[in-house]
Design a protein around this motif. Structure first.
Motif, mmCIF file in Angstrom:
data_model
loop_
_atom_site.group_PDB
_atom_site.id
_atom_site.type_symbol
_atom_site.label_atom_id
_atom_site.label_comp_id
_atom_site.label_asym_id
_atom_site.label_seq_id
_atom_site.Cartn_x
_atom_site.Cartn_y
_atom_site.Cartn_z
ATOM 1 N N PRO A 241 -10.594 2.864 -8.413
ATOM 2 C CA PRO A 241 -9.936 3.580 -7.307
ATOM 3 C C PRO A 241 -9.049 2.654 -6.476
ATOM 4 O O PRO A 241 -8.305 3.111 -5.613
ATOM 5 N N THR A 242 -9.126 1.335 -6.728
ATOM 6 C CA THR A 242 -8.353 0.371 -5.925
ATOM 7 C C THR A 242 -6.882 0.395 -6.356
ATOM 8 O O THR A 242 -6.574 0.307 -7.536
ATOM 9 N N ARG A 243 -6.006 0.502 -5.384
ATOM 10 C CA ARG A 243 -4.557 0.538 -5.632
ATOM 11 C C ARG A 243 -4.067 -0.855 -5.993
ATOM 12 O O ARG A 243 -4.322 -1.813 -5.278
ATOM 13 N N GLY A 244 -3.350 -0.976 -7.125
ATOM 14 C CA GLY A 244 -2.906 -2.294 -7.588
ATOM 15 C C GLY A 244 -1.403 -2.503 -7.398
ATOM 16 O O GLY A 244 -0.609 -1.609 -7.688
ATOM 17 N N VAL A 245 -1.031 -3.684 -6.898
ATOM 18 C CA VAL A 245 0.390 -4.034 -6.731
ATOM 19 C C VAL A 245 0.592 -5.452 -7.267
ATOM 20 O O VAL A 245 -0.239 -6.333 -7.031
ATOM 21 N N VAL A 246 1.688 -5.648 -8.016
ATOM 22 C CA VAL A 246 2.058 -6.992 -8.469
ATOM 23 C C VAL A 246 3.425 -7.319 -7.880
ATOM 24 O O VAL A 246 4.365 -6.534 -8.025
ATOM 25 N N VAL A 247 3.525 -8.458 -7.196
ATOM 26 C CA VAL A 247 4.816 -8.900 -6.651
ATOM 27 C C VAL A 247 5.314 -10.045 -7.519
ATOM 28 O O VAL A 247 4.692 -11.111 -7.572
ATOM 29 N N ARG A 248 6.427 -9.815 -8.237
ATOM 30 C CA ARG A 248 7.023 -10.876 -9.070
ATOM 31 C C ARG A 248 8.002 -11.652 -8.201
ATOM 32 O O ARG A 248 9.086 -11.172 -7.897
#
Ligand code: NDP
Length: 295
Positions: free
Chosen positions: A149-156
């Motif tokens: 349920p955890t929202r995932g974000v990747v910052v390149r």
């Protein structure tokens, strides 16, 4: 918000911690060394994730450490300091009784194939052509938590420009002495971001519930910046000339051929989804970013 930050003691982590605390959030670092407001990676693996609302990972051995020879042992450290720490945090999130709401990983634009002409957005392909692109692929894959349920974000992120570390700290002395200049041809793109904006994007990703997936961490004007233009602007900000190009062979001699690619080639990267997500850059243009840093 209670935020756990892996590698939060570093160059980007210090700026992010300051920003988060100034916005009223509580920050706990995960580090190789214990201390105040810190847990160690061993404690994380034995005791699990402390109760928190969000997790960030910034841990990683400095790839461009000129004092480390580019060889198998260093490569393994570069990989494991990123992939294993990311995996440890992802596993801790998956095992948490009360999972955090957000999980943000910072990787790099090395995902995209260097090119003097191609322009990349977050939807562009990459991640499978050289050491660094494959590193980013396995780093980002380690962050995935299927069914979570955890929202995932990747910052390149592009090259992070700031006062107290990163690329500029190694350049300031030669440039102040008037011995700075472009690397190699100087024509290669130079994807960059001010540290205040990288911290700002991570904070935005933590706070805004609608943000998920990949965000490019580069300034909007970054696709138009070449290595040579960057050298000129840095010299101008310092009031010094930038006449002395660093030949490609010298860069290869110091860093090794594989690692020198990071300096002698570059990518034109657009922060398309980052802007669409509502992030407003503090330093969209290079001259103001550099004036802020060298002032
Ligand atoms: P730093 O070099 O400042 O390192 C961040 C932290 O990583 C350190 O404070 C340290 O924490 C931890 N670390 C270092 N080596 C190891 C290791 N061998 N094993 C485990 N942990 C280690 O990085 P930045 O702040 O500059 O960058 C943050 C992240 O962003 C990194 O993953 C980096 O790859 C990525 N990035 C950075 C860019 C830049 O220009 N700076 C550009 C693109 C991506 P401690 O000592 O507390 O354990």
């Amino acid at each position: 918000m209670r935020v756990v930050v892996g590698g939060g003691t570093g160059f980007v982590g210090r700026a992010l911690t300051q920003l988060l605390r100034s916005r009223g959030h509580q920050v706990t670092h995960v580090s190789r060394q214990g201390g105040k407001d810190r847990i160690t990676w061993e404690e994380l693996s034995h005791s699990g994730l402390p109760l928190c609302d969000a997790v960030v990972n910034l841990a990683g051995e400095n790839v461009l450490n000129p004092f480390r020879r580019w060889g198998d042992a260093f490569c393994r450290e570069v990989i494991s300091s990123r992939v294993d720490t990311t995996k440890a945090l992802a596993e801790a999130i998956a095992a948490a009784e009360q999972p955090p709401r957000a999980w943000v990983l910072v990787t790099g634009v090395g995902f995209y194939r260097p090119s003097p002409t191609a322009e990349y957005t977050e939807d562009s392909p990459g991640g499978d052509f050289d050491f660094f692109s494959r590193l980013v692929s396995s780093w980002e894959a380690a962050a995935l938590i299927p069914g979570s349920p955890t929202r995932g974000v990747v910052v390149r992120s592009g090259v992070v420009l700031g006062r107290d570390g990163g690329a500029i700290s190694q350049m300031l002395l030669p440039f102040r002495l008037g011995l700075g200049g472009p690397m190699g041809s100087g024509l290669q793109p130079f994807p960059w971001i001010h540290i205040q904006d990288l911290s700002g994007i991570v904070c935005h990703a933590l706070e805004k519930e609608s943000v998920r997936g990949i965000l490019n961490g580069v300034a909007p004007s970054s696709p138009g910046t070449s290595n040579g233009a960057f050298a000129q602007e840095l010299a101008a900000a310092l009031g010094r000339p930038a006449l002395l190009p660093v030949p490609a062979w010298a860069v290869r001699a110091v860093f090794g051929a594989e690692r020198a690619v990071m300096l002698l080639q570059g990518q034109r990267v657009l922060p398309k989804r980052t802007l669409e997500s509502g992030y407003c850059f503090v330093f969209p243009e290079l001259p103001a970013a550099l004036r802020d840093i060298v002032a």
